[in-house]
Design an enzyme around this catalytic site. Structure first.
Site, mmCIF file in Angstrom:
data_model
loop_
_atom_site.group_PDB
_atom_site.id
_atom_site.type_symbol
_atom_site.label_atom_id
_atom_site.label_comp_id
_atom_site.label_asym_id
_atom_site.label_seq_id
_atom_site.Cartn_x
_atom_site.Cartn_y
_atom_site.Cartn_z
ATOM 1 N N THR A 28 -14.554 -43.240 23.902
ATOM 2 C CA THR A 28 -14.855 -41.878 23.443
ATOM 3 C C THR A 28 -16.311 -41.589 23.751
ATOM 4 O O THR A 28 -17.160 -42.487 23.622
ATOM 5 C CB THR A 28 -14.612 -41.633 21.935
ATOM 6 N N ASP A 42 -18.043 -39.947 21.937
ATOM 7 C CA ASP A 42 -18.729 -39.885 20.636
ATOM 8 C C ASP A 42 -19.310 -41.226 20.194
ATOM 9 O O ASP A 42 -20.148 -41.268 19.294
ATOM 10 C CB ASP A 42 -17.760 -39.395 19.558
ATOM 11 N N HIS A 64 -18.286 -34.274 16.318
ATOM 12 C CA HIS A 64 -17.959 -33.608 15.059
ATOM 13 C C HIS A 64 -18.369 -34.424 13.855
ATOM 14 O O HIS A 64 -18.798 -33.892 12.845
ATOM 15 C CB HIS A 64 -16.444 -33.341 14.999
HETATM 16 O O1 F6P Z 1 -13.219 -36.938 20.781
HETATM 17 C C1 F6P Z 1 -14.344 -36.580 21.481
HETATM 18 C C2 F6P Z 1 -14.637 -35.135 21.412
HETATM 19 O O2 F6P Z 1 -15.280 -34.940 22.619
HETATM 20 C C3 F6P Z 1 -15.483 -34.628 20.250
HETATM 21 O O3 F6P Z 1 -16.851 -34.835 20.373
HETATM 22 C C4 F6P Z 1 -15.150 -33.165 20.238
HETATM 23 O O4 F6P Z 1 -15.392 -32.628 18.991
HETATM 24 C C5 F6P Z 1 -13.706 -33.168 20.594
HETATM 25 O O5 F6P Z 1 -13.495 -34.306 21.388
HETATM 26 C C6 F6P Z 1 -13.214 -31.939 21.315
HETATM 27 O O6 F6P Z 1 -11.850 -32.107 21.560
HETATM 28 P P1 F6P Z 1 -10.917 -31.138 22.382
HETATM 29 O O7 F6P Z 1 -11.186 -31.373 23.825
HETATM 30 O O8 F6P Z 1 -9.536 -31.553 21.999
HETATM 31 O O9 F6P Z 1 -11.265 -29.754 21.971
#
Ligand code: F6P
Length: 377
Positions: free
Chosen positions: A133, A135, A179
């Site tokens: 990830t 994150d 997040h």
């Molecule tokens: O899981 C990683 C992430 O990049 C988070 O930082 C972010 O909030 C989220 O995914 C966004 O997800 P999506 O692409 O489903 O909107």
């Protein structure tokens, strides 16, 4: 030909996924004479039995590619949207796992995927996971692949924002993904010398942020870069969220729980425009013009860095070795220069957040960044 293993990628995509898929496919064949099949679009592909044999040409030329050749989704095995309903499709997935006579299933993903993989392991599958990830918030591993690439992208973007903020004497508030954890925001803020860095772990006081910008102005710096994680909250909002979460824990009956879940959803919707709100608050409090840049999915796209390619390749090969060794129900974690197997039970339900005494926090404070509250100031 020996045993067959399955692999899927789930959750948000992350640079390095294809490097991991390649390492699993090539490593399995070259070192253990195993065959690998990929399931498309995460757990949904396992349920729908949509597969691709990972061998030969399909594994060629993908080391440097962003995204995932398998596709991904955020679908959960026990809560699959089928028509207008959510259904538990675990049994169907177990049947498909047996249909291919799989020795094990490799699930590559972040915190949510680790949880879903653990459910699969409890339902009887041999499961091994890899942590990915941007994150960097998966528990029990030093780092996840994708983070290094995203960090470079966010840092370069902030570097570029610096010169335009400087030329126009503006504040630029730049929103970085994350997040629930501030690794990416703090790392990119630190690497690019952002003047203010706001992360979810440190609720901020907007007046203190404005004061920091005013102090810079008095020193003759009439521009500022504010790096904010998408999940960063003001002190008041963090309090409100904590209260709602406490109420959710305490709610005994289903009706009360549903009411609080609705309130939590409303809270989240309200806070999607948090960065824009902060920007206008700072304009009002400092008298400087402010602009917002939301880096968004740019941070997840494109070619992985060399470090992520190496990491994903190491993890992919270590994962196949674990399967050969019949080690299941575990995640291949990074520990220093090495990898180790951690039981999934130890990983799920936890999140690796930035500790307040982390060296990055200290380094940011000591080099004069404002972190939005009195911490060490
Ligand atoms: O899981 C990683 C992430 O990049 C988070 O930082 C972010 O909030 C989220 O995914 C966004 O997800 P999506 O692409 O489903 O909107």
């Amino acid at each position: 030909m020996g045993k067959c293993i399955g692999v899927l990628t789930a959750g948000g995509d992350s640079p390095g996924l294809n490097a991991a898929i390649r390492a699993i496919g090539k490593g399995a064949l070259n070192a253990y004479d195993m065959r690998v099949i990929g399931f498309r679009d995460g757990f949904r592909g396992l349920m729908e039995n949509r597969t691709v044999l990972l061998e030969g040409e399909i594994l060629s030329g993908i080391l440097t590619l962003g995204g995932t050749i398998l596709g991904t989704s955020r679908d959960k095995p026990h809560k699959m949207p089928i028509g207008s309903k959510m259904q538990d499709m675990t049994e169907v997935m177990i049947d498909n796992y047996h249909r291919h006579n799989l020795e094990a299933l490799i699930c590559i993903g972040g915190g949510g995927t680790q949880k879903n993989a653990y459910r699969m392991a409890q339902a009887g599958m041999n499961v091994v996971t890899l942590p990915k990830t941007i994150d960097n918030d998966v528990a029990m591993t030093d780092i996840t692949f994708g983070f290094d690439t995203a960090l470079s992208i966010a840092t370069e973007a902030i570097d570029r924002l610096h010169s335009t903020a400087h030329s126009h004497h503006r504040i630029i508030v730049v929103e970085i993904m994350g997040h629930n954890s501030g690794w990416l925001g703090l790392g990119a803020g630190l690497a690019s010398g952002a003047d203010v860095i706001l992360i979810p772990e440190i609720p901020y006081d907007v007046k203190q942020v404005a004061d920091a910008i005013r102090r810079r102005r008095h020193r003759g710096k009439n521009f500022s870069i504010v790096a904010i994680s998408e999940g960063a909250l003001s002190q008041e909002d963090a309090k409100e969220l904590a209260q709602l979460q406490e109420l959710k824990q305490a709610a005994k009956d289903e009706k009360k729980q549903k009411k609080i879940i609705t309130a939590l959803d409303a809270f989240r919707v309200n806070h999607t425009s948090n960065t824009l709100r902060l920007s206008s608050q700072l304009e009002a409090l400092t008298g400087l013009e402010s602009r917002v840049t939301i880096l968004g999915h740019v941070q997840r796209g494109g070619t992985p860095s060399a470090a992520d390619r190496i990491l994903a390749t190491r993890l992919g090969t270590a994962c196949v070795a674990a399967i050969d060794d019949r080690q299941f129900g575990c995640m291949v974690a990074v520990k220093g220069e090495s990898t180790e197997l951690v039981q999934l039970a130890e990983v799920v339900g936890k999140r690796k957040v930035v500790p307040l005494d982390h060296p990055w926090v200290r380094a940011a404070l000591e080099t004069g960044a404002c972190l939005g509250n009195q911490l060490g100031v």
